[in-house]
Design a protein around this motif. Sequence first.
Motif, PDB file in Angstrom:
ATOM      1  N   ALA A 127     -41.760   9.884 -45.929  1.00 43.41           N
ATOM      2  CA  ALA A 127     -41.459  11.542 -46.150  1.00 43.41           C
ATOM      3  C   ALA A 127     -40.814  11.675 -47.467  1.00 43.41           C
ATOM      4  O   ALA A 127     -41.186  12.649 -48.136  1.00 43.41           O
ATOM      5  CB  ALA A 127     -40.884  12.188 -44.990  1.00 43.41           C
ATOM      6  N   ASN A 128     -40.046  11.103 -48.037  1.00 41.04           N
ATOM      7  CA  ASN A 128     -39.352  11.337 -49.198  1.00 41.04           C
ATOM      8  C   ASN A 128     -40.262  10.907 -50.354  1.00 41.04           C
ATOM      9  O   ASN A 128     -39.971  10.142 -51.351  1.00 41.04           O
ATOM     10  CB  ASN A 128     -38.051  10.707 -49.362  1.00 41.04           C
ATOM     11  N   PHE A 178     -45.613  16.509 -37.588  1.00 41.51           N
ATOM     12  CA  PHE A 178     -45.304  15.405 -38.334  1.00 41.51           C
ATOM     13  C   PHE A 178     -44.498  14.383 -37.443  1.00 41.51           C
ATOM     14  O   PHE A 178     -43.578  14.727 -36.826  1.00 41.51           O
ATOM     15  CB  PHE A 178     -44.568  15.543 -39.677  1.00 41.51           C
ATOM     16  N   MET A 189     -41.677   9.137 -40.968  1.00 34.60           N
ATOM     17  CA  MET A 189     -40.355   9.780 -41.696  1.00 34.60           C
ATOM     18  C   MET A 189     -39.936   8.607 -42.935  1.00 34.60           C
ATOM     19  O   MET A 189     -39.557   9.427 -43.882  1.00 34.60           O
ATOM     20  CB  MET A 189     -39.306  10.083 -40.865  1.00 34.60           C
ATOM     21  N   ALA A 190     -40.233   7.475 -42.858  1.00 31.52           N
ATOM     22  CA  ALA A 190     -39.888   6.585 -43.927  1.00 31.52           C
ATOM     23  C   ALA A 190     -41.054   6.951 -45.087  1.00 31.52           C
ATOM     24  O   ALA A 190     -40.604   6.611 -46.363  1.00 31.52           O
ATOM     25  CB  ALA A 190     -40.206   5.349 -43.683  1.00 31.52           C
ATOM     26  N   GLY A 212     -42.591  11.180 -36.088  1.00 32.67           N
ATOM     27  CA  GLY A 212     -41.175  10.710 -36.332  1.00 32.67           C
ATOM     28  C   GLY A 212     -41.492   9.235 -37.118  1.00 32.67           C
ATOM     29  O   GLY A 212     -40.776   8.935 -38.031  1.00 32.67           O
ATOM     30  N   TYR A 213     -42.367   8.553 -36.523  1.00 36.78           N
ATOM     31  CA  TYR A 213     -42.618   7.220 -37.166  1.00 36.78           C
ATOM     32  C   TYR A 213     -43.025   7.381 -38.693  1.00 36.78           C
ATOM     33  O   TYR A 213     -42.923   6.319 -39.440  1.00 36.78           O
ATOM     34  CB  TYR A 213     -43.578   6.159 -36.552  1.00 36.78           C
ATOM     35  N   PRO A 264     -44.364  16.514 -44.633  1.00 36.19           N
ATOM     36  CA  PRO A 264     -43.357  15.852 -43.511  1.00 36.19           C
ATOM     37  C   PRO A 264     -42.559  16.903 -42.805  1.00 36.19           C
ATOM     38  O   PRO A 264     -41.910  16.514 -41.884  1.00 36.19           O
ATOM     39  CB  PRO A 264     -42.560  15.021 -44.376  1.00 36.19           C
ATOM     40  N   THR A 265     -42.522  18.397 -43.120  1.00 33.32           N
ATOM     41  CA  THR A 265     -41.621  19.255 -42.656  1.00 33.32           C
ATOM     42  C   THR A 265     -42.234  19.810 -41.454  1.00 33.32           C
ATOM     43  O   THR A 265     -41.868  20.608 -40.876  1.00 33.32           O
ATOM     44  CB  THR A 265     -41.048  20.290 -43.651  1.00 33.32           C
TER      45      THR A 265
END
Length: 187
Positions: free
Chosen positions: A107-108, A99, A104-105, A101-102, A94-95
């Motif tokens: 990513a964590n 990657f 990013m949910a 933008g859509y 994710p970094t």
Amino acid sequence: MTHFIILPGSGGSGPAHWQSRWESPNPAMRRFQPSSWDLPDFTDWLAALEAAVIDAPEPPVLVAHSLSCLLIAHWQKISRRPVEAALLVGVPDPTAAVFPGYGMAFANIPQGRLRFASLVVASTNDPYGAPDYAEARATQWGGRMAVIGPAGHINADSGLGDWPEGIALLDGLVSEASLSRHSPGQG
């Protein structure tokens, strides 16, 4: 018979992608069905994976590419549905600058091991995730790692065709999970 759930990344793995080529002739392989392949919605994708696992006649093997690798890490923390193993191909970082933008949910990524056997497969020249990132995820998830050489994002653009080497990796993972399940002291 082992059952498989195919989990493409964003875009849905078109007809030339190894996932589609594996799925087409094999009735034991079914694709999970989120509402949109092109604009992945995290909650929708979680629900689609849950539904696919519920519909499987026995604990399935998950066969994920790209964004769906991250999806599995999240899903297995909130669901107690049994899964045999997961093949995680082209895990995206994710970094990474590319990657989307859509995504990013997704990513964590939750910490800790996956609750089933896993194999992370990486390429030496994947623009979405370097081998060291994939290795860190394999270690975090308690799985094994396979680096297949320069194969880009291990997608249709990689020209893998039916990707027999990938089938061999999948077969090895299934055998490993089966042995583990039937070993003394295992449930």
